[in-house]
Design an enzyme around this catalytic site. Structure first.
Site, PDB file in Angstrom:
ATOM      1  N   ASP A 110     -19.482  45.319   3.196  1.00 17.80           N
ATOM      2  CA  ASP A 110     -20.204  44.534   4.193  1.00 17.80           C
ATOM      3  C   ASP A 110     -21.716  44.580   3.946  1.00 17.80           C
ATOM      4  OD1 ASP A 110     -20.436  47.214   4.895  1.00 17.80           O
ATOM      5  OD2 ASP A 110     -19.318  47.032   6.759  1.00 17.80           O
ATOM      6  N   ASN A 155     -15.188  52.726  17.287  1.00 17.96           N
ATOM      7  CA  ASN A 155     -14.240  51.823  17.954  1.00 17.96           C
ATOM      8  C   ASN A 155     -13.079  51.433  17.035  1.00 17.96           C
ATOM      9  OD1 ASN A 155     -15.478  50.151  16.130  1.00 17.96           O
ATOM     10  ND2 ASN A 155     -16.213  48.646  17.609  1.00 17.96           N
ATOM     11  N   HIS A 199     -13.430  50.261  13.908  1.00 19.55           N
ATOM     12  CA  HIS A 199     -13.700  49.207  12.926  1.00 19.55           C
ATOM     13  C   HIS A 199     -13.677  49.781  11.515  1.00 19.55           C
ATOM     14  CE1 HIS A 199     -18.423  49.596  13.139  1.00 19.55           C
ATOM     15  NE2 HIS A 199     -17.983  50.258  12.098  1.00 19.55           N
ATOM     16  N   GLU A 233     -14.507  44.296  13.633  1.00 21.74           N
ATOM     17  CA  GLU A 233     -14.512  44.846  14.987  1.00 21.74           C
ATOM     18  C   GLU A 233     -13.166  44.577  15.677  1.00 21.74           C
ATOM     19  OE1 GLU A 233     -16.866  46.728  15.583  1.00 21.74           O
ATOM     20  OE2 GLU A 233     -18.864  45.878  15.357  1.00 21.74           O
TER      21      GLU A 233
HETATM   22  C1  GLP Z   1     -21.016  50.997   9.860  1.00 15.06           C
HETATM   23  C2  GLP Z   1     -20.385  50.362   8.615  1.00 15.06           C
HETATM   24  C3  GLP Z   1     -18.991  50.849   8.379  1.00 15.06           C
HETATM   25  C4  GLP Z   1     -18.976  52.360   8.495  1.00 15.06           C
HETATM   26  C5  GLP Z   1     -19.319  52.788   9.892  1.00 15.06           C
HETATM   27  C6  GLP Z   1     -19.334  54.293  10.089  1.00 15.06           C
HETATM   28  O1  GLP Z   1     -20.962  50.242  11.001  1.00 15.06           O
HETATM   29  N1  GLP Z   1     -20.382  48.938   8.604  1.00 15.06           N
HETATM   30  O2  GLP Z   1     -18.537  50.401   7.116  1.00 15.06           O
HETATM   31  O3  GLP Z   1     -17.713  52.830   8.161  1.00 15.06           O
HETATM   32  O4  GLP Z   1     -20.573  52.277  10.230  1.00 15.06           O
HETATM   33  O5  GLP Z   1     -20.552  54.846   9.708  1.00 15.06           O
HETATM   34  P1  GLP Z   1     -20.784  56.392   9.442  1.00 15.06           P
HETATM   35  O6  GLP Z   1     -20.056  56.691   8.189  1.00 15.06           O
HETATM   36  O7  GLP Z   1     -22.261  56.547   9.274  1.00 15.06           O
HETATM   37  O8  GLP Z   1     -20.244  57.118  10.610  1.00 15.06           O
END
Ligand code: GLP
Length: 245
Positions: A67, A139, A141, A146
């Site tokens: 992403d 959540n 995702h 989402e």
């Molecule tokens: C973001 C990214 C996700 C990621 C998530 C968790 O929103 N788009 O791909 O998995 O956050 O982030 P973290 O690994 O910092 O907890």
């Protein structure tokens, strides 16, 4: 889904990096899917070590990131996912940057009419993802899919959940309004086509979603990560003390 708990983050990163190494070393042109955030950081640090120790080379590797933000304010350009990947991994290994891909440019404006599914075709033309690392949002995702994302979703523009923008505001001077409202994300369909998936659950805040994922038997549109219950080769890695498991 197979669940694997680790006592510390370096062991977890080492395990995932080894899995990537094995796939990369077994292919002439490895195609790998990559995530951003804090969850994959220890994996990338270990991959850099493996590269320095000449146990793996990325010369022929093609990467597709999950992403990227849309319309990132100039002041926060350093938060783009392309910048994260360059700093955390690409600048430290022998990858050809021309072989690294993102689903959009972080400077693209939000044009809801615009399609981004060329990315899926490109991935297919590269013969699909051999291995993909995922993080997970509080959540549920994955990527930026989402709750409400359908199972057949392709790479597309997504509107970020308020809860996601709040969680990510820590990188935007703790001000939610600085966090982009939209991003482009690989869809669940694209993700499910990866031959092998490793999902990293990291952070105490993920305990609730981890419990839900453990219970998941089939896809629940309100819990995007639950699609992995139907994937043929998914491993969920986590820290034992964080998940109290
Ligand atoms: C973001 C990214 C996700 C990621 C998530 C968790 O929103 N788009 O791909 O998995 O956050 O982030 P973290 O690994 O910092 O907890």
């Amino acid at each position: 889904m197979i669940f694997k708990g680790f006592s510390n983050i370096n062991d977890l990163g080492k395990y995932v990096a080894e899995e990537f190494k094995n796939v990369i070393n077994s292919k002439d042109v490895p195609v790998i899917g990559l995530a951003t955030g804090s969850s994959p950081e220890s994996t990338y640090a270990n991959l850099i070590e493996l590269y320095k120790n000449k146990q793996v080379s990325f010369k022929n590797t093609i990467t597709y990131n999950l992403d990227e933000y849309l319309n990132l304010k100039e002041k926060y350009n350093y938060n783009s996912y392309v910048n994260f990947m360059n700093e955390t991994l690409f600048n430290h290994i022998d990858i050809n940057k021309k072989n690294t891909h993102f689903p959009c440019k972080y400077t693209d404006v939000v044009d809801l009419e615009r399609k981004y599914d060329e990315y899926d075709k490109q991935i297919l033309e590269s013969r699909g993802l051999d291995i993909l690392i995922l993080g997970i949002g509080n959540n549920g995702h994955i990527g930026f899919n989402e709750p409400g994302s359908p199972l057949d979703s392709k790479t597309r523009i997504v509107e970020l959940d308020e809860s996601t923008r709040i969680a990510n505001s820590r990188f935007f001077d703790n001000e939610v309004s600085n966090v982009p409202t939209h991003a482009v994300s690989m869809g669940l369909d694209t993700i499910m086509k990866a031959k092998k998936i490793i999902l990293v659950v990291k952070g105490n805040a993920k305990k609730e979603v981890y419990e839900k994922l453990k219970q998941a038997k089939e896809f629940d549109i309100n819990l995007p990560c639950s699609c992995l219950a139907n994937h043929i080769d998914t491993t969920i890695v986590y820290l034992k003390d964080e998940m109290q498991d």
